[in-house]
Scaffold this active site. Structure first.
Site, mmCIF file in Angstrom:
data_model
loop_
_atom_site.group_PDB
_atom_site.id
_atom_site.type_symbol
_atom_site.label_atom_id
_atom_site.label_comp_id
_atom_site.label_asym_id
_atom_site.label_seq_id
_atom_site.Cartn_x
_atom_site.Cartn_y
_atom_site.Cartn_z
ATOM 1 N N LYS A 186 2.076 -3.399 6.694
ATOM 2 C CA LYS A 186 2.526 -3.395 5.292
ATOM 3 C C LYS A 186 4.027 -3.110 5.223
ATOM 4 C CE LYS A 186 -1.365 -4.494 3.447
ATOM 5 N NZ LYS A 186 -1.542 -5.834 2.883
ATOM 6 N N TYR B 256 -2.154 -0.855 10.765
ATOM 7 C CA TYR B 256 -2.346 -1.413 9.420
ATOM 8 C C TYR B 256 -1.155 -1.055 8.529
ATOM 9 C CZ TYR B 256 -3.710 -1.459 4.542
ATOM 10 O OH TYR B 256 -3.695 -1.647 3.178
ATOM 11 N N SER C 170 0.846 -1.199 0.000
ATOM 12 C CA SER C 170 0.000 0.000 0.000
ATOM 13 C C SER C 170 0.876 1.241 0.000
ATOM 14 C CB SER C 170 -0.852 -0.029 1.271
ATOM 15 O OG SER C 170 -1.415 1.242 1.505
#
Ligand code: UFG
Length: 342
Positions: free
Chosen positions: A157, A153, A128
């Site tokens: 990543k 989150y 991302s």
């Protein structure tokens, strides 16, 4: 392509996963898709079948289940894995960080262990643009440093990308695709995003408001240092995101090197503001949209859009849908799942 290659897609019933299964089948790959169905539904799998009219295998498996994954790899000879299976809500990750680290990092470790044991060499990983935080320069390219992640989150990543960098000594070939803001749905309106509860993301909130499910959209902030004061993002049609995965597999197929770890930005290169998107939605759908300006949302970066030069050159990929088409497809999907059209 050598004889039909067999690709395992984890999270294959998810938003980007399902669209990628469609593109893989169109391109002639043999596909096995797995998903825990914890956050998706069987009807998405059926949608993929209806669109492609092609055979593929779907099995309900959670990637954290090492024994189930091992069995699957023992029963099939996969040439490559596309690993989508992960949680993706920024807000939820702040509430439940442990759950995010366990699931997102844990599932990658299980997938890597299993690939190694069964000598499957090629992996495409869903990353991302959140790994950049607010970049110092935009459009941002792949050389930009990681800033401290805004959310657990985002941190998962970053961690996963770091783990993958270290995998070259394990004989793995990896491509990580850093998605910007995937939106839209398949033009058939047979598959699309199924947000759980109140959407955090802009486009599902817009389409749910247009459909009358939400009363009003709030635009989070109009006092940013951008042309109209709202945040700038790089919105990319989910089908264009999906085709990049097929190109990434082809890229690895043509690569002579036994190990590689490449990252690519996956965006259009065009920065669009939240207010521009809202106006475009009204223009292309002709639907009224009740919206107001509200305060900034904590954790939002002001502006981020991609320099997509690397992905365009190396993967011979380019986006094919514009913002208007993406929004129209999102709206057609919303109407379909709300029963507003047949
Ligand atoms: N926004 C609104 N109102 C809403 C929802 C969003 O104004 O109801 C605005 C946000 O403030 C932001 C923009 O719309 O400025 C886009 O917000 P999204 O939540 O749709 O997307 P983000 O850019 O925040 O997040 C996306 C992905 C994340 C990923 C992140 C990387 O959803 O998974 O990009 O920056 F981590």
């Amino acid at each position: 392509m050598k004889d039909k290659q067999h690709v395992l897609v984890t999270g294959g019933a998810g938003y980007i996963g399902a669209h990628t299964v469609v593109e893989l089948l169109h391109a002639g790959y043999q596909v096995t898709a797995i998903d825990s169905l914890e956050r998706s539904e069987q009807r998405i799998v059926e949608g993929v079948s209806s669109i492609t009219q092609k055979e593929f295998t779907f099995t309900k498996v959670n990637c954290l289940d090492a024994a189930a994954l091992d069995q699957l790899f023992a029963a099939n000879r996969f040439d490559a894995v596309i690993h989508f299976a992960a949680y993706k809500s920024v807000n939820e990750s702040v509430e439940k960080p442990l759950m995010y680290y366990n699931n997102n990092v844990g599932s990658l470790l299980v997938v890597l262990e299993t690939m190694k044991r069964h000598r499957v060499p090629d992996l495409i990983f869903s990353s991302s643009c959140t790994v950049y935080g607010q970049p110092d320069h935009i459009p941002v390219d792949e050389t930009a440093p990681f800033k401290r992640a805004e959310s657990p989150y985002g941190a998962t990543k970053q961690l996963c990308e770091r783990i993958l960098e270290d995998m070259t000594t394990e004989g793995l070939r990896v491509v990580s695709l850093r998605y910007f803001n995937p939106i839209g749905a398949h033009p058939s309106a047979l598959i699309g995003e199924l947000p759980i509860g109140i959407p955090n993301n802009l486009v599902p909130y817009v389409t749910q408001t247009a459909a009358g499910v939400r009363a009003q959209l709030t635009v989070f902030g109009n006092d940013y240092a951008t042309p109209d004061g709202s945040c700038l993002r790089d919105f990319i049609h989910v089908c264009d995101v999906a085709t990049a995965h097929v190109k990434a597999i082809e890229f690895l197929n043509h690569l002579k090197s036994p190990t590689v770890c490449e990252v690519f930005n996956l965006g259009t290169g065009v920065g669009v503001s939240v207010l521009e998107l809202v106006k475009k939605f009204i223009e292309v759908t002709g639907v009224k949209l009740n919206y107001k300006i509200g305060p900034r949302r904590p954790g939002d970066v002001e502006k981020v859009y991609a320099n997509p030069h690397k992905v365009m050159q190396a993967l011979h990929w380019k986006p094919t849908y514009d913002l208007g088409q993406s929004l129209l497809h999102a709206w057609q999907w919303e109407q379909k799942i709300r029963g507003l059209v047949n």
